[in-house]
Design a protein around this motif. Structure first.
Motif: not given
Length: 220
Positions: A81-84, A90-91, A110-114, A120-122
């Motif tokens: 949750g913190i990472s998302i 960032t986005i 950077h945008f596409n990496l984020s 993936g995390l969601i």
């Protein structure tokens, strides 16, 4: 009936288990079929077997309690949750400031990496434990996870390619500093990898515990 024993180091930890096993050449792994533990203390283990083959005593810890597994699950969800949240910030920052601070291609990478990490995390948080639902739904979750995390690795590769081009391959900037090249590498390269893996071992996408690639037959 064959009996054999083995002196061991002191096994005083209550969480340790010992198993009398033999090597099954047909399955390529350890098996307890026909082998039983008849006696065990802190320094000695005795086994009995109904056949002759290569024997061993395996020592392993017991799985954690339900409370420990629940605590680890909460920690995982809180961390995700913190990472998302940080990735979404960032986005948002990139979108708001892309014309003021950031370089075009670097901003794009950077945008596409984020974005790939966020997706993936969601998917992980919402579907990793959906194994009790339909097999099809679990397989879909596993495929999405496989693709998004591979895409994240590919966008990390794009980051490295961008930096390499910026500082060393200046003559090739026209080719590498192109958003189409990075899109093909970041989002396109994982497609054949996931497609081939799913086509060859689709039954191993999802397991009884989690909606992820199974460890059977070297799938992962």
């Amino acid at each position: 009936m064959v009996c054999f024993g083995k002196e061991t180091m002191e096994l005083r930890r209550e969480s340790l288990n010992t198993f009398c096993v033999f090597w099954d050449f047909e399955t390529g792994g350890w098996s307890t079929e026909g082998v039983a533990t008849t006696q065990r203390n802190e320094n000695f283990i005795q086994c009995s077997s109904s056949h002759l083959t290569s024997f061993a005593v395996l020592v392993g810890s017991e799985s954690g309690s339900e409370n420990e597994e629940e605590a680890l699950s909460y920690i995982s969800y809180i961390g995700c949750g913190i990472s998302i949240t940080c990735l979404i910030l960032t986005i948002t920052t990139i979108l708001l400031l892309k014309n003021k601070v950031f370089d075009g291609i670097q901003d794009f990478v950077h945008f596409n990496l984020s974005l790939s990490l966020t997706l993936g995390l969601i998917t992980f948080v919402s579907g990793i434990e959906a194994a009790n639902n339909t097999d099809v739904g679990c397989a879909i979750v596993a495929v999405i996870l496989h693709y998004t995390f591979l895409a994240a690795f590919c966008w990390m590769l794009c980051e490295g390619a961008f930096l390499l081009t910026r500082f060393y391959l200046v003559l090739y900037e026209g080719f590498f500093l192109n958003w189409k090249f990075y899109t093909a590498l970041g989002w396109g390269l994982p497609v054949p990898v996931v497609a081939i893996s799913f086509g060859a071992a689709h039954r191993y996408y999802g397991s009884d515990q989690t909606c992820w690639l199974s460890e059977d037959d070297g799938t992962i």
